[in-house]
Design an enzyme around this catalytic site. Sequence first.
Site, PDB file in Angstrom:
ATOM      1  N   GLU A 275      10.926  28.152  35.733  1.00  0.00           N
ATOM      2  CA  GLU A 275      10.996  27.994  34.316  1.00  0.00           C
ATOM      3  C   GLU A 275      11.524  29.525  33.590  1.00  0.00           C
ATOM      4  O   GLU A 275      10.517  30.265  33.053  1.00  0.00           O
ATOM      5  CB  GLU A 275       9.713  27.659  33.610  1.00  0.00           C
ATOM      6  CG  GLU A 275       9.174  26.379  33.915  1.00  0.00           C
ATOM      7  CD  GLU A 275       8.073  25.903  33.251  1.00  0.00           C
ATOM      8  OE1 GLU A 275       7.525  26.744  32.364  1.00  0.00           O
ATOM      9  OE2 GLU A 275       7.747  24.528  33.151  1.00  0.00           O
TER      10      GLU A 275
ATOM     11  N   GLU B  52       7.514  19.128  37.561  1.00  0.00           N
ATOM     12  CA  GLU B  52       6.483  19.195  37.003  1.00  0.00           C
ATOM     13  C   GLU B  52       6.244  18.081  35.622  1.00  0.00           C
ATOM     14  O   GLU B  52       7.404  18.078  35.197  1.00  0.00           O
ATOM     15  CB  GLU B  52       6.065  20.622  36.366  1.00  0.00           C
ATOM     16  CG  GLU B  52       5.687  21.585  37.068  1.00  0.00           C
ATOM     17  CD  GLU B  52       5.480  22.817  36.415  1.00  0.00           C
ATOM     18  OE1 GLU B  52       4.982  22.912  35.304  1.00  0.00           O
ATOM     19  OE2 GLU B  52       5.408  24.138  36.979  1.00  0.00           O
TER      20      GLU B  52
HETATM   21  C1  FCB Z   1       4.504  24.904  32.801  1.00  0.00           C
HETATM   22  C2  FCB Z   1       4.056  25.748  33.731  1.00  0.00           C
HETATM   23  C3  FCB Z   1       2.793  25.675  34.732  1.00  0.00           C
HETATM   24  C4  FCB Z   1       1.797  25.173  33.691  1.00  0.00           C
HETATM   25  C5  FCB Z   1       2.445  23.978  33.173  1.00  0.00           C
HETATM   26  C6  FCB Z   1       1.291  23.230  32.062  1.00  0.00           C
HETATM   27  O1  FCB Z   1       5.112  25.550  31.972  1.00  0.00           O
HETATM   28  O2  FCB Z   1       5.365  25.954  34.906  1.00  0.00           O
HETATM   29  O3  FCB Z   1       2.463  26.647  35.573  1.00  0.00           O
HETATM   30  O4  FCB Z   1       1.219  26.197  33.051  1.00  0.00           O
HETATM   31  O5  FCB Z   1       3.535  24.422  32.329  1.00  0.00           O
END
Ligand code: FCB
Length: 433
Positions: free
Chosen positions: A156, A340
């Site tokens: 990110e 994620e």
């Molecule tokens: C993302 C991050 C991760 C976590 C999630 C909820 O932005 O990569 O570390 O904090 O959000």
Amino acid sequence: MITFPEGFLWGAATASYQIEGAASEDGRVPSIWDTFSHTPGKVRDGHTGDVACDHYHRYAEDVQIMADLGLKAYRFSIAWPRFGTPGFDFYDRLVDALLEAGIAPVATLYHWDLPQSLQDAGGWTNRDTAYRFAEYAAGAHARLGDRIATWTTLNEPWVSAFVGYGSGRHAPGVRDHAAAFTAAHHLMLAHGLAVSALRAAGAGSISITLNLAPMLGDPEPARLMDGLANRIFLDPLLRGAYPDDVLAHLRRFTDVNLDDLPTINQPIDVLGVNYYSPKHVRAEPGAPGDAEHPGTEGIAIVPPEGPVTEMGWGVHPECLESLLVRLSREYPGTPLMITENGAAYDDKVDEDGRVRDADRVAFLDGHVRAAHAAIGQGADLRGYFVWSLLDNFEWAHGYHKRFGLVRVDYDTQRRILKDSAHWYRDLIAANGL
Ligand code: FCB
């Protein structure tokens, strides 16, 4: 019943600073998150990652949990502040334990814990940091490349650049729009240099993970916001150019070296997609604009309608489907992985010791179905990782937000498998729902 393609990679994700603890053990040097979390007022209730889930010491138990869930892969990050210290051996132990359990290690090289010494020299606003990152990537690969097949450069970069240097809500806590764009560019340069280094060293599969937020609402503001959040990374990385509208916008604040674009635009094997929720935007004369999207005066980010998670994020699985389909159409040829997806909810431990997180199960179920629908529409999706394996240090929210499949009692470090963990184990066993 929906079934996923054979070999679909079901996993769970974590990040070093959020779970490891052992912040000053075995030579680990301070990172920007140590400094930030120890600065009063930056993290809710003064929480820090000093101990976190104590995963540095309890990794064997955590790998056993992963094995019990039947995970095919585990996405974790390597702490740059442990590189070159005796503590780096931790990753030997972790990777060996994963391989022994038949779990594929998927390593991210940078999940936000920049060594403080590099920040003192300017951090991501200093071009030199990109070269230091490539050295670190090569060094980490030299130590672990014989056992790790999948390498992710950055997690990110939008957050690192625009939350770290734009709003200052995250470490290093800088509020400077020009610096945010410069950091974004240098992060991409770091990625490109690292990809070259990893490629030269024979790395198997190389990726980067982007957080991509679909923008809903008035078309013109939505287009600008899409440029500032999504296309600003997608286009340089995958097409070798900044989009014209983004470049014109960026130049209001600073300039970047366009000669870096061929270095940035290295072929990658997988694009990691972190998806949580869309943003709803509308034109609103007089709106001050959002510090994480510099230059968006006159645009308001409006609160989502409908159900939200404990983060206040709207629940929109259909946006995951459209995002994956969009990526496969607009940036064809790069396989996708959801690195994620997940939700924080205010979990309770019942009297019988069980965590009945039906809301999380519903969230995950909806998004897994959306991912499947995207495959049906031609998206080349190879895997899905739940954020997160464990409850953990949720950055500026400290330990108040729980995303885990597994509950962590921070007083005792006891782990409890939530209902969602059992649900996920069944999903993996059936390779479908
Ligand atoms: C993302 C991050 C991760 C976590 C999630 C909820 O932005 O990569 O570390 O904090 O959000």
